[in-house]
Motif scaffolding. Structure first.
Motif, PDB file in Angstrom:
ATOM      1  N   THR A 132      45.168  32.101  33.041  1.00 34.56           N
ATOM      2  CA  THR A 132      44.429  32.909  34.030  1.00 34.56           C
ATOM      3  C   THR A 132      42.927  32.716  33.933  1.00 34.56           C
ATOM      4  O   THR A 132      42.243  32.569  34.951  1.00 34.56           O
ATOM      5  N   PHE A 133      42.382  32.730  32.712  1.00 35.46           N
ATOM      6  CA  PHE A 133      40.922  32.647  32.530  1.00 35.46           C
ATOM      7  C   PHE A 133      40.563  31.193  32.221  1.00 35.46           C
ATOM      8  O   PHE A 133      40.614  30.759  31.071  1.00 35.46           O
ATOM      9  N   GLN A 134      40.251  30.454  33.271  1.00 32.18           N
ATOM     10  CA  GLN A 134      40.040  29.008  33.106  1.00 32.18           C
ATOM     11  C   GLN A 134      38.540  28.721  33.121  1.00 32.18           C
ATOM     12  O   GLN A 134      37.971  28.431  34.175  1.00 32.18           O
ATOM     13  N   GLY A 135      37.910  28.845  31.965  1.00 32.00           N
ATOM     14  CA  GLY A 135      36.456  28.680  31.897  1.00 32.00           C
ATOM     15  C   GLY A 135      35.795  29.762  32.727  1.00 32.00           C
ATOM     16  O   GLY A 135      36.116  30.935  32.579  1.00 32.00           O
ATOM     17  N   VAL A 136      34.884  29.352  33.614  1.00 34.81           N
ATOM     18  CA  VAL A 136      34.199  30.377  34.425  1.00 34.81           C
ATOM     19  C   VAL A 136      35.075  30.854  35.585  1.00 34.81           C
ATOM     20  O   VAL A 136      34.729  31.811  36.263  1.00 34.81           O
ATOM     21  N   TRP A 137      36.201  30.177  35.823  1.00 39.02           N
ATOM     22  CA  TRP A 137      37.064  30.535  36.951  1.00 39.02           C
ATOM     23  C   TRP A 137      38.245  31.381  36.502  1.00 39.02           C
ATOM     24  O   TRP A 137      38.768  31.194  35.414  1.00 39.02           O
ATOM     25  N   LEU A 138      38.648  32.238  37.405  1.00 37.75           N
ATOM     26  CA  LEU A 138      39.805  33.092  37.148  1.00 37.75           C
ATOM     27  C   LEU A 138      40.846  32.802  38.226  1.00 37.75           C
ATOM     28  O   LEU A 138      40.529  32.826  39.417  1.00 37.75           O
ATOM     29  N   LYS A 139      42.057  32.494  37.796  1.00 39.43           N
ATOM     30  CA  LYS A 139      43.127  32.218  38.774  1.00 39.43           C
ATOM     31  C   LYS A 139      43.747  33.546  39.187  1.00 39.43           C
ATOM     32  O   LYS A 139      44.236  34.277  38.341  1.00 39.43           O
ATOM     33  N   SER A 140      43.727  33.811  40.502  1.00 40.64           N
ATOM     34  CA  SER A 140      44.181  35.151  40.915  1.00 40.64           C
ATOM     35  C   SER A 140      45.684  35.242  41.116  1.00 40.64           C
ATOM     36  O   SER A 140      46.241  36.326  41.039  1.00 40.64           O
ATOM     37  N   GLY A 141      46.341  34.123  41.425  1.00 38.89           N
ATOM     38  CA  GLY A 141      47.778  34.196  41.715  1.00 38.89           C
ATOM     39  C   GLY A 141      48.054  34.517  43.173  1.00 38.89           C
ATOM     40  O   GLY A 141      49.194  34.731  43.563  1.00 38.89           O
ATOM     41  N   ASP A 142      47.006  34.562  43.989  1.00 42.01           N
ATOM     42  CA  ASP A 142      47.188  34.814  45.423  1.00 42.01           C
ATOM     43  C   ASP A 142      46.947  33.535  46.208  1.00 42.01           C
ATOM     44  O   ASP A 142      46.212  32.659  45.774  1.00 42.01           O
ATOM     45  N   LYS A 143      47.581  33.464  47.363  1.00 41.72           N
ATOM     46  CA  LYS A 143      47.352  32.349  48.293  1.00 41.72           C
ATOM     47  C   LYS A 143      46.495  32.867  49.440  1.00 41.72           C
ATOM     48  O   LYS A 143      46.727  33.976  49.939  1.00 41.72           O
ATOM     49  N   TYR A 144      45.554  32.074  49.835  1.00 34.26           N
ATOM     50  CA  TYR A 144      44.663  32.460  50.934  1.00 34.26           C
ATOM     51  C   TYR A 144      44.408  31.274  51.845  1.00 34.26           C
ATOM     52  O   TYR A 144      44.607  30.114  51.472  1.00 34.26           O
ATOM     53  N   VAL A 145      43.941  31.577  53.043  1.00 33.75           N
ATOM     54  CA  VAL A 145      43.497  30.527  53.955  1.00 33.75           C
ATOM     55  C   VAL A 145      42.135  30.972  54.504  1.00 33.75           C
ATOM     56  O   VAL A 145      41.930  32.175  54.745  1.00 33.75           O
ATOM     57  N   ARG A 146      41.205  30.018  54.625  1.00 33.48           N
ATOM     58  CA  ARG A 146      39.883  30.351  55.162  1.00 33.48           C
ATOM     59  C   ARG A 146      39.736  29.702  56.530  1.00 33.48           C
ATOM     60  O   ARG A 146      40.137  28.535  56.711  1.00 33.48           O
ATOM     61  N   ASP A 147      39.165  30.453  57.476  1.00 37.34           N
ATOM     62  CA  ASP A 147      38.969  29.842  58.793  1.00 37.34           C
ATOM     63  C   ASP A 147      37.584  29.201  58.867  1.00 37.34           C
ATOM     64  O   ASP A 147      36.787  29.286  57.922  1.00 37.34           O
ATOM     65  N   ALA A 148      37.296  28.574  60.018  1.00 39.30           N
ATOM     66  CA  ALA A 148      36.049  27.819  60.138  1.00 39.30           C
ATOM     67  C   ALA A 148      34.822  28.715  60.042  1.00 39.30           C
ATOM     68  O   ALA A 148      33.729  28.255  59.709  1.00 39.30           O
ATOM     69  N   GLU A 149      35.017  30.009  60.306  1.00 37.77           N
ATOM     70  CA  GLU A 149      33.865  30.926  60.215  1.00 37.77           C
ATOM     71  C   GLU A 149      33.724  31.560  58.833  1.00 37.77           C
ATOM     72  O   GLU A 149      32.868  32.424  58.627  1.00 37.77           O
ATOM     73  N   GLY A 150      34.596  31.161  57.922  1.00 35.40           N
ATOM     74  CA  GLY A 150      34.454  31.640  56.543  1.00 35.40           C
ATOM     75  C   GLY A 150      35.214  32.912  56.224  1.00 35.40           C
ATOM     76  O   GLY A 150      35.041  33.486  55.150  1.00 35.40           O
ATOM     77  N   TYR A 151      36.078  33.370  57.155  1.00 35.76           N
ATOM     78  CA  TYR A 151      36.893  34.569  56.882  1.00 35.76           C
ATOM     79  C   TYR A 151      38.174  34.155  56.146  1.00 35.76           C
ATOM     80  O   TYR A 151      38.795  33.150  56.502  1.00 35.76           O
ATOM     81  N   TYR A 152      38.536  34.965  55.172  1.00 39.37           N
ATOM     82  CA  TYR A 152      39.719  34.671  54.355  1.00 39.37           C
ATOM     83  C   TYR A 152      40.889  35.545  54.807  1.00 39.37           C
ATOM     84  O   TYR A 152      40.728  36.752  55.004  1.00 39.37           O
TER      85      TYR A 152
END
Ligand code: 3SK
Length: 518
Positions: A390-410
């Protein structure tokens, strides 16, 4: 801005911020109120009591208590003494507490009368010995107090307030929260003294715009990271007042607090909002003072937010956080709300969506969510494998899937482990669920993958109808096919009375999968 090269104690930090608000009400609960001055005094008495009882800095105490003023006194008092409160879910079994006592090696338990039987059973079974049990509202213990348990308030009254906070540093362990996965034992996320400070500075203050004029009320309990921010960190960081409620946040219980205490900001979860909107006793707009609501726990379907806004004139600001990141890191914001999406990264947090090859995915593609930010937990206590994952260096893996649109909304696309691949194509159970929820007869739905006669994955939906409403399998399939790519419609539908949920209202799809496998 705090200088973290100097000692930093989160409890002391909150007390200093509110030094001029002594007479102001900090908390009201089912038994009474607590001013800011009383909160500080009681917490410092508790800090002295722990110290006098021989509980040392960095040792843990189990905080297993319903939401009440004493919860906050215990949490901040322990932190003031450098002792680490382990705040745990009050709805678990004695066996769960046996695990938590042994895993945390808690030196003491702070609890309340109604929970005495479960604490007693856990202590009888645990290998690890606990030196003290202090009980708030012992009069509510069904069979009185066992001899070794001590009423909290008289003990507190005998302690002088600890003169000075223990000089912890921002990176010192401050408290733990247990995070439950879909499988295995709960994981003890170790949070620092600085972490809650960051959640208030990055989210509670600038994004929600909370102020000392607010009265906050959270359906999510204090032992949950979401509730801890809503009902402790954020309001106390701005000098607001808080309503606490020990009982379950049913619509009736919530409405009673809305009308009695007139909160201005309510923090809930999608299932709760849906249940309230479907309830006959929903108060009229004029009966409440809500200026804004927040939602987390699972993604908020647009239709619920719209109906709520139509009725109360208040937005529901949807966001996603995690126990490991302590609070919300992607969110809508007042004035920039896109219903149906989770919004954009909260400034101060960085977010990446990564594909199976570990590289960032393009806009429009589903990826695994990774977050970078200053409020991340240090680790899972005594669990190196899961910590590394889960704690991968400075990054944290959330376990969620997301998609971002062209305007930056998740937009949420389900849990990594709940995603379904049907005929080689990802299907987000959440997308199908939120479509089903748009049907006028549907209260809630949960979608899982089942294996057909050919060993192929197909989608199955469990559906709960609104009281007094019904529909058919055929009608719902057609409804989904009309709104989503046809391959996404649930091949099987089963109507049920209720869905299995965690204490925090998340649907336990793994239970449905277990049930289906039988
Ligand atoms: O479930 C969430 O989105 C959440 C939000 C804030 C803090 C903790 C959690 C799990």
């Amino acid at each position: 801005m705090v200088d973290f090269s100097q000692p930093f104690n989160f409890a002391q930090h909150l007390f200093e911020l509110n030094q001029t608000r002594g007479a102001k009400m900090a908390y009201t609960d089912d038994h009474g109120t607590l001013s800011y001055a009383q909160l500080q005094e009681q917490a410092r008495r508790l800090a002295q009591g722990l110290t006098a009882a021989g509980i040392h800095r960095e040792e843990r105490v189990l905080l297993l208590m319903h939401d009440m003023r004493e919860w906050v006194v215990s949490f901040l008092g322990a932190m003031y003494a450098g002792v680490v409160p382990v705040a745990v879910n009050t709805l678990l079994t004695p066996e769960d507490y046996v695990y938590m006592l042994e895993h945390s090696r808690a030196q003491a338990v702070l609890t309340n009368g109604a929970l005495v039987p479960v604490v007693q059973q856990a202590l009888e079974r645990a290998q690890h010995e606990v030196g003290h049990v202090w009980v708030a509202h012992p009069e509510e213990s069904p069979q009185g107090l066992p001899p070794a348990f001590e009423p909290l308030q008289p003990w507190l009254d005998r302690q002088p307030p600890l003169a000075q906070a223990v000089k912890t540093r921002g990176d010192d362990p401050g408290f733990w929260l247990y995070s439950s996965g879909s499988t295995g034992r709960p994981k003890g996320a170790v949070h620092t003294h600085a972490n809650p400070y960051w959640t208030a500075e990055l989210y509670g203050k600038p994004l929600l715009g909370l102020s000392e004029n607010d009265v906050c009320f959270s359906a999510a309990k204090l032992y949950f990271a979401y509730g801890l921010g809503n009902a402790l960190t954020f309001p106390l960081s701005v000098g607001a007042s808080v309503v606490l409620m020990a009982e379950r946040p049913t619509p009736d219980a919530t409405f009673a607090r809305w009308t009695r205490h007139q909160p201005t900001v309510f923090f809930g979860a999608p299932t709760g909002f849906a249940g309230m909107l479907a309830h006959a006793a929903l108060p009229a707009r004029e009966q409440v003072s809500l200026r804004m609501c927040s939602s987390a726990g699972e993604a908020l379907p647009a239709e619920i937010a719209q109906r709520f806004k139509e009725h109360f004139g208040a937005d529901i600001v949807d966001g996603i956080g995690s126990t490991e990141m302590l609070h919300i890191f992607i969110s809508n914001r007042p004035g920039d709300i896109r219903y149906g999406s989770t919004g954009k990264p909260v400034p101060g947090y960085e977010v990446e969506l990564r594909g199976e090859d570990g590289r960032p995915v393009a806009d429009g593609e589903i990826g695994d969510l990774y977050i970078k930010g200053p409020s991340a937990a240090l680790m899972y206590w005594c669990n190196r494998d899961k910590s590394r994952d889960t704690f991968q260096g400075v990054w944290l893996k959330s376990g969620d899937k997301y998609v971002r649109d062209a305007e930056g909304y998740y937009t949420y696309a389900g849990r990594s482990d709940d995603m379904l691949k049907v005929s080689g194509i990802y299907v987000s159970p959440f997308e199908v669920e939120s479509t089903l929820q748009q049907h006028p007869a549907v209260l809630e739905a949960a979608v899982i993958g089942v294996t057909d006669e050919q060993g192929l994955t197909k989608t199955k939906s469990y559906v709960v109808c609104k009281p007094g409403r019904s529909t058919t399998e055929q009608e719902l399939k057609a409804f989904v096919k009309e709104r989503l790519a046809p391959y996404k419609y649930p091949r099987f539908i089963e109507f049920v009375d209720e869905l299995p949920k965690t204490a925090t209202g998340k649907i336990q799809r793994f239970r449905l999968r277990e049930r289906d496998a039988k």
